[in-house]
Design a protein around this motif. Structure first.
Motif, short mmCIF file in Angstrom:
data_model
loop_
_atom_site.label_atom_id
_atom_site.label_comp_id
_atom_site.label_asym_id
_atom_site.label_seq_id
_atom_site.Cartn_x
_atom_site.Cartn_y
_atom_site.Cartn_z
N LEU A 67 4.40 -0.71 2.40
CA LEU A 67 4.28 -1.68 1.30
C LEU A 67 3.36 -2.82 1.70
CD1 LEU A 67 8.00 -1.73 0.08
CD2 LEU A 67 6.03 -0.79 -1.13
N GLY A 68 3.43 -3.22 2.95
CA GLY A 68 2.49 -4.23 3.45
C GLY A 68 1.07 -3.71 3.39
N ALA A 69 0.91 -2.43 3.71
CA ALA A 69 -0.41 -1.81 3.68
C ALA A 69 -0.95 -1.78 2.25
CB ALA A 69 -0.34 -0.40 4.26
N LEU A 70 -0.08 -1.45 1.30
CA LEU A 70 -0.47 -1.44 -0.11
C LEU A 70 -1.04 -2.80 -0.50
CD1 LEU A 70 0.19 1.27 -1.29
CD2 LEU A 70 2.30 0.35 -2.25
N ARG A 71 -0.34 -3.83 -0.09
CA ARG A 71 -0.80 -5.18 -0.37
C ARG A 71 -2.15 -5.45 0.29
NH1 ARG A 71 -0.78 -9.65 -3.64
NH2 ARG A 71 -2.13 -11.04 -2.49
N GLY A 72 -2.26 -5.04 1.55
CA GLY A 72 -3.51 -5.23 2.28
C GLY A 72 -4.67 -4.52 1.61
N LEU A 73 -4.42 -3.32 1.13
CA LEU A 73 -5.47 -2.55 0.46
C LEU A 73 -5.90 -3.25 -0.82
CD1 LEU A 73 -3.99 1.03 1.02
CD2 LEU A 73 -6.12 0.13 2.01
N THR A 74 -4.95 -3.74 -1.57
CA THR A 74 -5.27 -4.48 -2.79
C THR A 74 -6.18 -5.66 -2.46
OG1 THR A 74 -3.14 -3.88 -3.73
CG2 THR A 74 -4.30 -5.73 -4.75
N GLU A 75 -5.81 -6.40 -1.40
CA GLU A 75 -6.61 -7.57 -1.02
C GLU A 75 -8.03 -7.16 -0.65
OE1 GLU A 75 -4.49 -9.63 2.02
OE2 GLU A 75 -2.82 -10.15 0.70
N LEU A 76 -8.16 -5.96 -0.07
CA LEU A 76 -9.49 -5.49 0.33
C LEU A 76 -10.24 -4.85 -0.82
CD1 LEU A 76 -8.40 -3.88 3.71
CD2 LEU A 76 -9.95 -5.84 3.46
N GLY A 77 -9.59 -4.80 -1.97
CA GLY A 77 -10.25 -4.22 -3.13
C GLY A 77 -10.28 -2.69 -3.13
N MET A 78 -9.40 -2.08 -2.34
CA MET A 78 -9.36 -0.61 -2.34
C MET A 78 -8.26 -0.15 -3.28
SD MET A 78 -9.90 0.03 1.74
CE MET A 78 -10.65 1.65 1.59
N ARG A 79 -8.57 0.90 -4.06
CA ARG A 79 -7.61 1.36 -5.04
C ARG A 79 -6.73 2.49 -4.49
NH1 ARG A 79 -11.42 3.33 -9.42
NH2 ARG A 79 -12.33 4.05 -7.46
N VAL A 80 -5.45 2.41 -4.82
CA VAL A 80 -4.48 3.44 -4.43
C VAL A 80 -3.99 4.10 -5.70
CG1 VAL A 80 -2.25 3.86 -3.31
CG2 VAL A 80 -3.79 2.06 -2.42
N PRO A 81 -4.01 5.42 -5.83
CA PRO A 81 -4.40 6.40 -4.81
C PRO A 81 -5.86 6.84 -4.88
CG PRO A 81 -3.42 7.53 -6.66
CD PRO A 81 -3.47 6.08 -7.02
N ASP A 82 -6.67 6.23 -5.74
CA ASP A 82 -8.02 6.74 -5.93
C ASP A 82 -8.86 6.72 -4.66
OD1 ASP A 82 -7.99 6.57 -9.21
OD2 ASP A 82 -6.92 4.94 -8.22
N ASP A 83 -8.91 5.55 -4.00
CA ASP A 83 -9.70 5.47 -2.77
C ASP A 83 -8.89 5.92 -1.56
OD1 ASP A 83 -11.64 4.34 -4.38
OD2 ASP A 83 -10.98 2.29 -3.98
N VAL A 84 -7.68 5.51 -1.53
CA VAL A 84 -6.82 5.81 -0.39
C VAL A 84 -5.44 6.21 -0.90
CG1 VAL A 84 -5.81 4.91 1.75
CG2 VAL A 84 -7.96 3.96 0.90
N GLN A 85 -4.89 7.26 -0.34
CA GLN A 85 -3.52 7.62 -0.67
C GLN A 85 -2.60 7.07 0.42
OE1 GLN A 85 -3.05 11.51 -2.81
NE2 GLN A 85 -4.43 12.17 -1.18
N VAL A 86 -1.38 6.71 0.04
CA VAL A 86 -0.46 6.10 1.01
C VAL A 86 0.91 6.76 0.91
CG1 VAL A 86 0.69 3.96 1.72
CG2 VAL A 86 -1.65 3.86 0.82
N VAL A 87 1.47 7.06 2.08
CA VAL A 87 2.84 7.57 2.14
C VAL A 87 3.63 6.76 3.16
CG1 VAL A 87 4.32 9.57 2.60
CG2 VAL A 87 2.08 9.91 1.56
N GLY A 88 4.87 6.45 2.82
CA GLY A 88 5.74 5.73 3.73
C GLY A 88 6.85 6.62 4.27
N PHE A 89 7.89 6.02 4.79
CA PHE A 89 9.00 6.77 5.37
C PHE A 89 10.25 5.92 5.30
CE2 PHE A 89 9.55 10.53 8.29
CZ PHE A 89 10.92 10.43 8.43
N ASP A 90 11.30 6.46 4.71
CA ASP A 90 12.65 5.85 4.66
C ASP A 90 13.25 5.83 3.26
OD1 ASP A 90 12.96 5.33 7.33
OD2 ASP A 90 12.46 3.20 7.20
N ASP A 91 12.39 5.73 2.25
CA ASP A 91 12.84 5.53 0.88
C ASP A 91 13.76 4.33 0.73
OD1 ASP A 91 13.01 5.94 -1.84
OD2 ASP A 91 14.81 7.18 -1.66
N ILE A 92 13.23 3.16 1.03
CA ILE A 92 13.99 1.94 0.73
C ILE A 92 13.88 1.68 -0.77
CG2 ILE A 92 13.65 1.00 3.04
CD1 ILE A 92 11.52 -0.84 1.94
N PRO A 93 14.82 0.96 -1.34
CA PRO A 93 14.82 0.76 -2.79
C PRO A 93 13.51 0.17 -3.31
CG PRO A 93 16.87 -0.05 -1.83
CD PRO A 93 15.99 0.36 -0.70
#
Lengths: 358, 358
Positions: free
Chosen positions: B270-296
């Motif tokens: 989720l922090g990475a998602l925020r970082g990508l937004t700040e860098l102007g990169m689109r998710v999932p178009d430019d970069v796809q992201v997967v995490g681990f744990d399934d927090i709410p």
DNA sequence: TTGAAAGCGCTAACAG
DNA sequence: CTGTTAGCGCTTTCAA
């Protein structure tokens, strides 16, 4: 078979075979008093004896029995903290701040959940285990003065919360009304006119957190000469992400127009952000959103959530200080009449403008 | 002044003036045994006596002393849970699930923090207070077999974690390697070729969670005949939102090309998602992201985070069952030799595709 | 420097 | 139906 043996047998019912001080004393050929002195680091003792006892303790795998120790010594070096839920970011952060402070002072923190609902909260506060801690911090949601006083605590208790509570307790509060006014004022200044309030269920409670934040919403409208539209007050089933998401959906269905949202907590606000995205509404362009609490997640959402810092860390610091003073007082055996009068502190709030408002 | 009185005085040092069973007994003109029977709901007793005792208890403000009760009865009806941190959503959810189960069985849960770092974790596990609970659940991060066994617990202990631990303990694990393979496999199938791994610091630990998830990342590359580029492994300072945000910034600065990110935990993702937004990169178009744990929180971000359900709730259920069986065994006084052999369970993982991947 | 002994508040066995 | 009593494991005082 002597009488003593039989007695011993029946007293020992299904108890795990724990190693006791007596076992160590026998194996090390010293008295239990000496073993106790070793455990507690009492200096007057030959190094040779100490070494021998330590070695035996290690060999036998001895660990002290905390119940016996507490019963005899009258203290545990443990502070208890009662919170409504274990999975709310706000309380997670708060508990961490408290734990840091408690540990810095050489004590331990244990956390217990009081749960949602008056009955459960009362049961949790009445839970006997709390009475063995050197002090207890209770975050009060629905308990009232009489109930708290009837619990007849014999160790220091510091209260955190928004309800009126007995003046017999130290009490740290956040300024819910003031903080909410700040939030709504900010929305108005940034151009919102029709500001929805996403509020939780307070079941007729007019003193609790939800009711107070509602009041702040009302007062801010008055401040600006605006009419607060009751149709913009949306119930939130549960104070979590899903609650916020659903509330926004309901708001949209209601056909009420709105250009601002003040959510009762950050979690609800973040859920609302998600709900707005799903509805295709842009934040802050179409709708501005403000939350309350400043949980860590609020800084990292997209858009980052404007919120109110309710002074969580200042509250933690204040609680720790009050606690310290009381623990000292109790340890010194200060008579009830000579104790410092209970203190009531209200911590200031602060608006944190971020991307969800203009 | 009799000897007894003097003795009493000196034993009572700065103790708070608690009301005892003896006080109640005297005031109600019954024996302490009768009072005890009232407290514990022992039925054989006249209603009249019971009423009188209850009234006196109420009048005097009597509350039982948990230390004495535990020392004598040998049980507390309390289960202890040790977690690394109090403010991680994963453990908040896990603790809540455990608390629900423990309370459903008529016991209470208390939560303690073990803290980050080997020393602190060991100290927390050695903390005497744990020994007075009827059972303890320990989420193991860095402790090893010998250390755990030397603690010489006399009550049931269930371990949760990924490290190899003594077979003397019941142990529930999540499938870190398998789950990570699932995540990376999903990224590859969805079109990513250069997949960064945002990993935490494991300080040379080759058995821990971070190392295992790293292994899953490697193995998934092998599965697909891809070369895992070590230049795409990015250290994360702290396993939280800020850590994820910074890691993405560092990745961008490194000039490495990447079109996918697998983060060691959801918070980092989720922090990475925020970082990508700040860098102007689109998710999932430019970069796809997967995490681990399934927090709410993962379901409510924008875009919603694709993640791996590591079986948190199944783990909680398994832990509760193991605990139940052990507590019963201990209560029945089953001899060590007759106890059921320790069980080791590995819970399956499951991919949850959401909006951060195509 | 060490030990003997009392007792913290409670429960449980057993007797009456 | 109720009371007497031993003792859970430890700390602390005081004496030796």
């Amino acid at each position: 078979l002597s009488t003593a043996d039989v007695t011993k047998r029946r007293q020992r019912r299904n108890r795990p075979p724990a190693v006791t001080i007596a076992d160590v004393a026998k194996a090390a050929s010293v008295s239990t008093a000496t073993v106790s002195n070793v455990i507690n680091g009492v200096p007057r003792m030959s190094a040779e004896t100490r070494e021998r006892v330590l070695k035996v303790m290690d060999d036998l795998g001895y660990w002290p029995n905390p119940a016996a120790r507490n019963l005899r010594a009258g203290r545990t070096d443990v502070v208890g903290l009662l919170v409504p839920e274990l999975d709310r970011p706000y309380f997670g952060r708060f508990a961490t701040a408290i734990a840091d402070g408690v540990e810095a002072r050489g004590r331990h923190l244990v956390l217990q959940r009081s749960g949602v609902g008056h009955e459960r909260e009362l049961a949790a506060a009445a839970f006997a285990q709390l009475r063995m801690y050197d002090a207890v911090i209770i975050t009060v949601v629905g308990l009232d003065a009489t109930e708290l006083e009837r619990l007849n605590f014999t160790t220091p208790v510091v209260l955190v919360g928004e309800r009126p509570v007995p003046r017999a307790f130290d009490h740290v509060m956040m300024d819910n009304v003031g903080g909410s006014r700040l939030a709504v004022d900010h929305l108005v200044r940034a151009g919102s006119q029709r500001i929805a309030f996403l509020r939780g269920d307070s079941r007729g409670d007019t003193q609790g957190m939800v009711a107070q934040r509602h009041r702040g919403w009302l007062e801010a409208h008055e401040d600006h000469g605006l009419t607060a539209d009751p149709g913009l007050v949306v119930p939130v089933e549960t104070l979590d992400l899903e609650g916020g998401r659903r509330a926004v959906q309901q708001l949209a269905r209601s056909a009420a127009t709105f250009d601002g949202i003040f959510a009762v907590t950050d979690l609800v606000a973040l859920g609302a952000l998600r709900g707005l995205t799903e509805l295709g509404m842009r934040v802050p362009d179409d709708v501005q959103v403000v939350g309350f609490d400043d949980i860590p997640e609020a800084r990292y959402s997209s858009p980052a959530l404007t919120t109110v810092d309710a002074g969580r860390d200042a509250i933690a610091r204040a609680v720790l200080e009050l606690l310290d003073a009381r623990i000292r007082e109790y340890a010194e055996g200060t008579k009830v009449a000579d104790r410092a009068p209970p203190r009531r502190l209200v911590m200031p709030t602060r608006l944190l403008p971020r991307e969800s408002t203009r």
